[in-house]
Design a protein around this motif. Structure first.
Motif, short mmCIF file in Angstrom:
data_model
loop_
_atom_site.label_atom_id
_atom_site.label_comp_id
_atom_site.label_asym_id
_atom_site.label_seq_id
_atom_site.Cartn_x
_atom_site.Cartn_y
_atom_site.Cartn_z
N VAL A 1 -7.92 6.28 -28.60
CA VAL A 1 -9.27 6.29 -28.04
C VAL A 1 -9.23 5.78 -26.60
N PHE A 2 -9.90 6.48 -25.70
CA PHE A 2 -10.05 5.99 -24.34
C PHE A 2 -11.40 6.46 -23.80
N SER A 3 -11.84 5.82 -22.73
CA SER A 3 -13.11 6.20 -22.12
C SER A 3 -12.89 6.58 -20.67
N LEU A 4 -13.74 7.48 -20.19
CA LEU A 4 -13.68 7.95 -18.81
C LEU A 4 -15.08 7.79 -18.21
N THR A 5 -15.16 7.15 -17.06
CA THR A 5 -16.44 6.85 -16.44
C THR A 5 -16.47 7.36 -15.00
N VAL A 6 -17.56 7.99 -14.63
CA VAL A 6 -17.84 8.26 -13.22
C VAL A 6 -18.50 7.00 -12.68
N ARG A 7 -17.71 6.16 -12.03
CA ARG A 7 -18.22 4.86 -11.62
C ARG A 7 -19.17 4.97 -10.44
N TRP A 8 -18.86 5.86 -9.50
CA TRP A 8 -19.72 5.99 -8.32
C TRP A 8 -19.41 7.30 -7.62
N VAL A 9 -20.44 7.92 -7.06
CA VAL A 9 -20.27 9.08 -6.19
C VAL A 9 -20.70 8.64 -4.79
N ALA A 10 -19.72 8.47 -3.92
CA ALA A 10 -19.96 7.94 -2.58
C ALA A 10 -20.38 9.05 -1.63
N PRO A 11 -20.92 8.71 -0.47
CA PRO A 11 -21.30 9.74 0.51
C PRO A 11 -20.12 10.57 1.00
N ASP A 12 -18.93 9.94 1.06
CA ASP A 12 -17.74 10.66 1.53
C ASP A 12 -16.50 9.98 0.96
N ALA A 13 -15.32 10.58 1.23
CA ALA A 13 -14.07 10.07 0.66
C ALA A 13 -13.73 8.68 1.19
N THR A 14 -14.02 8.42 2.47
CA THR A 14 -13.72 7.10 3.04
C THR A 14 -14.52 6.01 2.34
N ALA A 15 -15.81 6.27 2.11
CA ALA A 15 -16.65 5.29 1.42
C ALA A 15 -16.18 5.08 -0.01
N ALA A 16 -15.70 6.12 -0.66
CA ALA A 16 -15.18 5.99 -2.02
C ALA A 16 -13.95 5.10 -2.05
N ARG A 17 -13.04 5.30 -1.09
CA ARG A 17 -11.81 4.46 -1.04
C ARG A 17 -12.16 3.01 -0.76
N THR A 18 -13.14 2.77 0.12
CA THR A 18 -13.54 1.39 0.44
C THR A 18 -14.11 0.70 -0.78
N TYR A 19 -14.99 1.40 -1.51
CA TYR A 19 -15.57 0.80 -2.71
C TYR A 19 -14.49 0.51 -3.75
N ALA A 20 -13.60 1.48 -3.99
CA ALA A 20 -12.57 1.30 -5.02
C ALA A 20 -11.63 0.16 -4.67
N ALA A 21 -11.32 0.00 -3.39
CA ALA A 21 -10.40 -1.07 -2.97
C ALA A 21 -11.01 -2.45 -3.18
N SER A 22 -12.35 -2.54 -3.13
CA SER A 22 -12.99 -3.84 -3.27
C SER A 22 -13.42 -4.15 -4.70
N ALA A 23 -13.21 -3.22 -5.62
CA ALA A 23 -13.60 -3.43 -7.02
C ALA A 23 -12.42 -3.98 -7.81
N MET A 24 -11.95 -5.17 -7.41
CA MET A 24 -10.78 -5.77 -8.01
C MET A 24 -11.14 -6.60 -9.23
N PRO A 25 -10.51 -6.37 -10.38
CA PRO A 25 -10.76 -7.24 -11.54
C PRO A 25 -9.97 -8.55 -11.43
N TRP A 26 -10.62 -9.65 -11.82
CA TRP A 26 -9.94 -10.95 -11.76
C TRP A 26 -9.82 -11.62 -13.12
N GLY A 27 -10.34 -10.99 -14.17
CA GLY A 27 -10.08 -11.50 -15.51
C GLY A 27 -10.56 -12.90 -15.76
N CYS A 28 -11.82 -13.23 -15.45
CA CYS A 28 -12.33 -14.56 -15.71
C CYS A 28 -12.44 -14.79 -17.22
#
Length: 562
Positions: free
Chosen positions: A459-486
């Motif tokens: 079992v696995f899940s697939l999510t459309v997390r965000w649709v950005a205005p352009d590819a650069t904005a998508a890369r910026t958002y993805a790079a800052s969405a870091m998990p830290w496992g609190c």
């Protein structure tokens, strides 16, 4: 004794010349990335003012100009990893324990990082062996105030010289049973007043307001007896909480109203006081105490007032308020954080998404500042609120992206690929995921896949997390969405294990939940689309499954049809 520095963020909230509608878009004004992970609220909070951002990184503090995002100076050489810090009167203030584990208050120039002066804490309450009582420091917008024995000293920020001092009565009939150096005072401040709240156990509390220019008493008010008493302040209004009752006062000491279950004031503008009351925004006339308006919807995060606007830190899937060490959760966590703006007439915008993931720190002048974690550092982004014409086809809550551009999560994996994983995979759309930030989408944005004959390990899940205005904005958002496992079970937070087998595909293993179990997750950037893949606990089979799906999605290179 640990010295806590309190930073009061106050500013001009005049509204002359502003558009009638509140802003509904956020533009990136600047972005600054530290080299190395910055410390956060579990260690030491960043300090923010109208001109600077101070960030602790290891045993140094970086000072960033919030008007440009450029690094102004670096202060080095602390004996501990987490000095308390704050900004006051255009000066950086730090407290460290270099001097034989005794607190030392140090002042530094913002432009150069040069130390201007320092004061040592006294081990005794009479102050004879030091320059202030440990724990007795307050940073107002206009300068620091320290407790020195039986006096409060207002210091000149750049020189440390005493501007004025006032007598304190530290004697309590019933000393605090658990604190040796107990000072029965707490402080708050507006842009023109210092508020001194005196409260001894079993005695009537008293609030005194003094002029910040010369220390002369402006007024005093007897508050009566109570077990729990606190004072808060915003420009133009004060709040006093006594047990279950809350009082609001003007800066001149006039009582506006007194009720139960109220919250501290956010600010005052043109004779109207604004506050968070029971998780709703209320506006009251300062002269009569009568309500001017209140919002129908409850607040979803904390709120503050700046530059003639009320800013609400809106809780959304994938964003976290209050604590900057956060975890993205599983792949169902969607989208960046968002801010809701409320005009002083009560008009409220839809949630306005940020261009990055992370946590809202506060306001610096007209800019909002968000903190994000990245693989090699910590990003701080200054965002400028602006107003654009409403467009029903491009909702504010989706960052201007049209709903029709959001793809169906169940259609992102073709039957050929799924048959390679298992011959009888079923796509199970999550119907509730067809709404994003209150906007109706044409398709579900989350889909679970499971083999009909499987045992659950596939079992696995697939999510459309965000649709950005352009590819650069998508890369910026993805790079800052870091998990830290609190996780409380780990005694705090730990960074994720990260692998990037291909550009645009990041694989994570991190710990989450009360039991701190490791989970497997991936974030994929494909053109302007940010996708998430999750497959439960980080067992070898699950990690291999997440890797295979993520690499397949990244191979499509943005060729995703809505």
């Amino acid at each position: 004794m640990v010295l806590v520095l309190l930073v009061l963020l106050v500013g001009d909230v005049r509204t002359a010349g502003k558009p009638s509608e509140p802003p509904n878009t956020l533009e990136v004004a600047w972005s600054y990335v530290t080299t190395g992970r910055a410390l956060d609220t579990r260690d030491v909070s960043a300090a923010l003012s109208d001109e600077a951002l101070a960030v602790a990184v290891g045993r140094s503090v970086r000072v960033v100009d919030t008007r440009s995002g450029h690094l102004r100076s670096i202060v080095h050489g602390f004996a501990e990893d987490s000095p308390d810090l704050g900004l006051s009167g255009g000066v950086l203030f730090l407290v460290d324990t270099q001097d034989r584990f005794k607190d030392t208050l140090r002042a530094y120039e913002l432009a150069t990082g040069r130390q201007l002066w320092h004061r040592r804490a006294a081990p005794e309450a009479d102050g004879r062996a030091g320059n202030f009582i440990a724990g007795g420091v307050f940073l107002a917008e206009w300068g620091p105030v320290v407790m020195d024995g039986d006096r409060a000293l207002a210091l000149e920020p750049r020189t440390g010289a005493v501007r004025w001092n006032i007598q304190l009565d530290n004697r309590c009939a019933k000393p605090h049973p658990y604190v040796d150096l107990y000072v029965p005072y707490s402080m708050a401040a507006t842009s023109t007043r210092l508020l001194l709240l005196r409260h001894c156990t079993g005695e009537a509390a008293e609030l005194q307001a003094v002029d910040e220019r010369d220390g002369r008493s402006a007024w005093q008010k007897q508050l009566g007896r109570g077990k729990s008493i606190s004072v808060s302040a915003a420009d133009g209004a004060l709040g006093i909480r006594m047990d279950g009752e809350f009082q609001w006062l003007t800066e001149r000491g006039k009582e506006i109203l007194r009720r139960a279950a109220f919250g501290p004031p956010l600010g005052e503008e043109h004779g109207v006081v604004y506050a968070d009351v029971g998780q709703k925004l209320w506006a009251f006339r300062a002269d009569t105490g009568k309500p001017a308006w209140k919002t129908a919807h409850p607040l979803s995060g904390f709120a503050f007032m700046t530059d003639g606007l009320i800013v609400e830190d809106t809780r959304t899937d994938g964003s976290f308020s209050g604590d900057v060490r956060w975890s993205v959760g599983d792949a169902a966590g969607q989208g960046p954080g968002a801010t809701t703006f409320v005009g002083l007439d009560g008009r409220r915008t839809a949630p306005v998404p940020w261009p990055v993931a992370g946590t809202l720190l506060g306001a610096s002048g007209k800019l909002l500042v968000v903190r994000s974690e990245e693989a090699k550092g910590t990003r701080f982004t200054g965002m400028r609120p602006v107003h654009r014409a409403e467009d029903a086809a491009r909702p504010v809550a989706l960052g201007g992206t049209e709903p029709r551009h959001w793809p169906d999560a169940c259609s992102l994996l073709d039957t050929g690929f799924l048959s390679q994983l298992a011959p009888d995979y079923l796509a199970l759309p999550e119907k509730r995921s067809s709404t994003m930030h209150g906007v109706r989408l044409p398709h579900p944005s989350v889909c679970r896949f499971a083999a009909e004959s499987g045992d659950g390990s596939d079992v696995f899940s697939l999510t459309v997390r965000w649709v950005a205005p352009d590819a650069t904005a998508a890369r910026t958002y993805a790079a800052s969405a870091m998990p830290w496992g609190c996780a409380p079970g780990l005694g705090g937070c730990v960074p994720a294990w990260i692998e990037e087998p291909r550009s645009g595909a990041r694989l994570y293993v991190y710990r989450t939940g009360l039991e701190a179990r490791p989970v497997a997750h991936a974030t994929v950037v494909s053109g302007r689309y940010v996708l998430g893949v999750a497959a439960g606990e980080a067992e070898p089979a699950h990690r291999a499954l997440v890797r295979r799906v993520a690499l397949h999605l990244s191979e499509r290179g943005g060729r995703i049809a809505p």
